[in-house]
Design a protein around this motif. Structure first.
Motif, PDB file in Angstrom:
ATOM      1  N   GLU A 134       0.706  -1.297  -0.006  1.00  0.00           N
ATOM      2  CA  GLU A 134      -0.072   0.066   0.053  1.00  0.00           C
ATOM      3  C   GLU A 134       0.925   1.367   0.086  1.00  0.00           C
ATOM      4  OE1 GLU A 134      -3.391   1.203   1.061  1.00  0.00           O
ATOM      5  OE2 GLU A 134      -4.365  -0.652   1.618  1.00  0.00           O
ATOM      6  N   HIS A 135       0.141   2.154  -0.367  1.00  0.00           N
ATOM      7  CA  HIS A 135       0.969   3.820  -0.531  1.00  0.00           C
ATOM      8  C   HIS A 135      -0.241   4.713  -0.131  1.00  0.00           C
ATOM      9  CE1 HIS A 135       3.644   6.685  -1.130  1.00  0.00           C
ATOM     10  NE2 HIS A 135       4.292   6.278  -2.076  1.00  0.00           N
ATOM     11  N   PRO A 136      -0.943   4.649   1.108  1.00  0.00           N
ATOM     12  CA  PRO A 136      -2.176   5.339   1.295  1.00  0.00           C
ATOM     13  C   PRO A 136      -2.148   6.846   0.908  1.00  0.00           C
ATOM     14  CG  PRO A 136      -1.234   4.503   3.331  1.00  0.00           C
ATOM     15  CD  PRO A 136      -0.202   3.977   2.175  1.00  0.00           C
ATOM     16  N   GLY A 171       2.901  -2.391  -8.247  1.00  0.00           N
ATOM     17  CA  GLY A 171       2.716  -1.244  -8.150  1.00  0.00           C
ATOM     18  C   GLY A 171       1.948  -0.885  -6.984  1.00  0.00           C
ATOM     19  N   ARG A 172       2.284  -0.388  -5.746  1.00  0.00           N
ATOM     20  CA  ARG A 172       1.446  -0.116  -4.622  1.00  0.00           C
ATOM     21  C   ARG A 172       0.651   1.236  -4.812  1.00  0.00           C
ATOM     22  NH1 ARG A 172       7.022   0.615  -1.307  1.00  0.00           N
ATOM     23  NH2 ARG A 172       7.814   2.555  -2.411  1.00  0.00           N
ATOM     24  N   THR A 173       0.895   1.925  -5.698  1.00  0.00           N
ATOM     25  CA  THR A 173       0.263   3.263  -5.800  1.00  0.00           C
ATOM     26  C   THR A 173      -1.130   2.750  -6.528  1.00  0.00           C
ATOM     27  OG1 THR A 173       1.078   3.839  -7.949  1.00  0.00           O
ATOM     28  CG2 THR A 173       2.139   4.592  -5.954  1.00  0.00           C
ATOM     29  N   THR A 232       2.622   3.816 -14.886  1.00  0.00           N
ATOM     30  CA  THR A 232       3.446   3.489 -13.889  1.00  0.00           C
ATOM     31  C   THR A 232       4.791   2.899 -14.306  1.00  0.00           C
ATOM     32  OG1 THR A 232       2.404   1.227 -13.508  1.00  0.00           O
ATOM     33  CG2 THR A 232       1.297   2.956 -12.431  1.00  0.00           C
ATOM     34  N   ARG A 233       5.746   2.604 -13.498  1.00  0.00           N
ATOM     35  CA  ARG A 233       6.946   2.265 -13.610  1.00  0.00           C
ATOM     36  C   ARG A 233       7.084   0.802 -13.454  1.00  0.00           C
ATOM     37  NH1 ARG A 233      11.561   1.610 -10.322  1.00  0.00           N
ATOM     38  NH2 ARG A 233      10.032   1.962  -8.445  1.00  0.00           N
ATOM     39  N   ILE A 234       7.959   0.066 -14.318  1.00  0.00           N
ATOM     40  CA  ILE A 234       8.188  -1.495 -13.910  1.00  0.00           C
ATOM     41  C   ILE A 234       8.945  -1.484 -12.482  1.00  0.00           C
ATOM     42  CG2 ILE A 234       9.334  -3.471 -14.636  1.00  0.00           C
ATOM     43  CD1 ILE A 234       6.845  -2.714 -16.435  1.00  0.00           C
ATOM     44  N   GLN A 235       8.346  -2.020 -11.680  1.00  0.00           N
ATOM     45  CA  GLN A 235       9.017  -1.876 -10.066  1.00  0.00           C
ATOM     46  C   GLN A 235       9.960  -2.970 -10.034  1.00  0.00           C
ATOM     47  OE1 GLN A 235       6.994   0.177  -7.436  1.00  0.00           O
ATOM     48  NE2 GLN A 235       6.812   1.021  -9.540  1.00  0.00           N
ATOM     49  N   GLU A 236      11.233  -2.503 -10.749  1.00  0.00           N
ATOM     50  CA  GLU A 236      12.516  -3.334 -10.850  1.00  0.00           C
ATOM     51  C   GLU A 236      12.863  -3.815  -9.500  1.00  0.00           C
ATOM     52  OE1 GLU A 236      15.750  -1.572 -13.062  1.00  0.00           O
ATOM     53  OE2 GLU A 236      17.238  -2.760 -11.902  1.00  0.00           O
TER      54      GLU A 236
HETATM   55  C1  NCD Z   1       6.088   5.148  -6.310  1.00  0.00           C
HETATM   56  C2  NCD Z   1       6.245   4.373  -5.025  1.00  0.00           C
HETATM   57  O1  NCD Z   1       7.465   4.447  -4.445  1.00  0.00           O
HETATM   58  O2  NCD Z   1       5.656   3.299  -5.129  1.00  0.00           O
HETATM   59  N1  NCD Z   1       6.518   6.568  -6.019  1.00  0.00           N
HETATM   60  C3  NCD Z   1       6.243   7.397  -5.273  1.00  0.00           C
HETATM   61  O3  NCD Z   1       6.133   7.048  -3.910  1.00  0.00           O
HETATM   62  N2  NCD Z   1       6.017   8.596  -5.696  1.00  0.00           N
HETATM   63  C4  NCD Z   1       5.973   4.710  -7.278  1.00  0.00           C
HETATM   64  C5  NCD Z   1       7.242   4.150  -8.010  1.00  0.00           C
HETATM   65  O4  NCD Z   1       8.607   4.106  -7.448  1.00  0.00           O
HETATM   66  O5  NCD Z   1       7.362   3.725  -9.294  1.00  0.00           O
END
Ligand code: NCD
Length: 334
Positions: A134-136, A171-173, A232-236
């Motif tokens: 999560e990323h609330p 992707g937690r967002t 979103t970015r690939i969360q490498e």
């Molecule tokens: C995101 C994360 O860390 O989840 N970035 C952020 O907090 N703005 C997304 C990401 O790192 O791709």
């Protein structure tokens, strides 16, 4: 219903009334964020800003939001420079840091770690991202941004069409944002990802149970005519190796030419940032920077307002921010 003294660990803690309350307060933070005024309402308060995973914007915006309310920030970054790397438990770290601070913001690579930490904390803990879970605070600022951007063309979150694109598995967002969207009505969600990086089933079920229309695709073509495209970015960092992440990089690129051809004239482009601008990824090309519908920097700015609101609420000062106002004597062109 009060946020005072509460942890903010998950978007599941929010309903419509709470979201409205956060957003109302966030809007009132604009004069302080733009340096038209200062407030010292948190003068003497200390934020423990603990980031055990890479971050620029989230970490700095938590810190700035706290500073803008008059508080001080003490920070630690990276697992290797913390006592967690010496085998200390999250509980012990929480006990100690919470006696040094009035509130804590924390990011950690393990899902559930921030909640575990909160159990040992005597002060409110705000989840700045726990692994792929999560990323609330990001989801709240994303929702705030969506509401604002749509309002400028007379639209509303209810009834909107959003396309979420990229790494929807890790992707937690997008996980937290999707859960918040379950509170709204009649949304069309197009989830574009490689099959291996699809949105978790439980989140898709929640979206369907909320009555939303969910379309799943592994191709971007034909899915860009949405009101919001959330890239979103690939969360490498969540993959077993860089080589595995490399397989998926650059699959869903968006640039101005593609935008002109396939998006609506007012499709809003969002991204939690950082966008991966390396040539092999380039998920949002720099040629979009002049596109007025590129909302990524407004989105990041909104993060300050929303985090200020969350600090004011968790520390119980949301109604007295104005009482501690003072002038801004320095030059500012914000
Ligand atoms: C995101 C994360 O860390 O989840 N970035 C952020 O907090 N703005 C997304 C990401 O790192 O791709």
């Amino acid at each position: 219903m009060s946020f005072k003294g509460q942890h903010i660990l998950s978007v599941k803690q929010f309903d419509h009334d709470r979201i409205t309350q956060v957003f109302d307060i966030a809007r009132h933070m604009a004069p302080y964020a733009s340096r038209k005024k200062r407030t010292k309402v948190l003068d003497g308060a200390i934020l423990g800003n603990l980031f055990f995973e890479p971050s620029t914007r989230t970490r700095v915006s938590f810190g700035c939001a706290f500073n803008l309310l008059g508080g001080e920030v003490r920070e630690t970054t990276g697992m290797e420079s913390s006592a967690l790397s010496k085998g200390e438990s999250l509980f012990d770290t929480a006990r100690v840091i919470s006696s040094y601070s009035d509130v804590i913001a924390m990011r950690h690579p393990q899902a559930g770690s921030v909640a575990e930490f909160a159990e040992g904390s005597r002060v409110p803990v705000l989840n700045g991202g726990d692994g792929a879970n999560e990323h609330p605070t990001q989801a709240l600022l994303d929702l705030f941004t969506i509401e604002r951007e749509l309002a400028s063309s007379g639209q509303h979150i209810n009834g909107m069409h959003i396309a979420m694109v990229g790494d929807l598995k890790f992707g937690r967002t997008v996980h937290s944002l999707s859960k918040l969207l379950c509170l709204y009505r009649n949304i069309r969600l197009t989830l574009v990802s490689p099959a291996e990086l699809a949105m978790p089933d439980d989140i898709i079920s929640s979206l369907c149970n909320a009555g939303h229309q969910v379309v799943i695709s592994d191709k971007l073509e034909g899915h860009l005519n949405a009101d919001i495209v959330y890239q979103t970015r690939i969360q490498e960092e969540r993959f077993p190796s860089k080589a595995e992440a490399d397989q998926y990089r650059g699959k869903f690129r968006l640039n101005q030419e593609i935008y002109t051809r396939y998006c609506k004239s007012n499709t809003v482009i969002m991204h939690p940032l950082p966008r991966d601008s390396r040539i092999e990824a380039n998920e949002l090309d720099n040629d979009l920077n002049l596109n007025p519908n590129l909302a990524i920097f407004r989105q990041a700015d909104n993060g300050i307002l929303v985090r200020m609101a969350l600090f004011a609420l968790t520390l119980g000062v949301e109604n007295i921010v104005k009482d501690y106002e003072c002038a801004v004597p320095w030059y500012s062109n914000k």
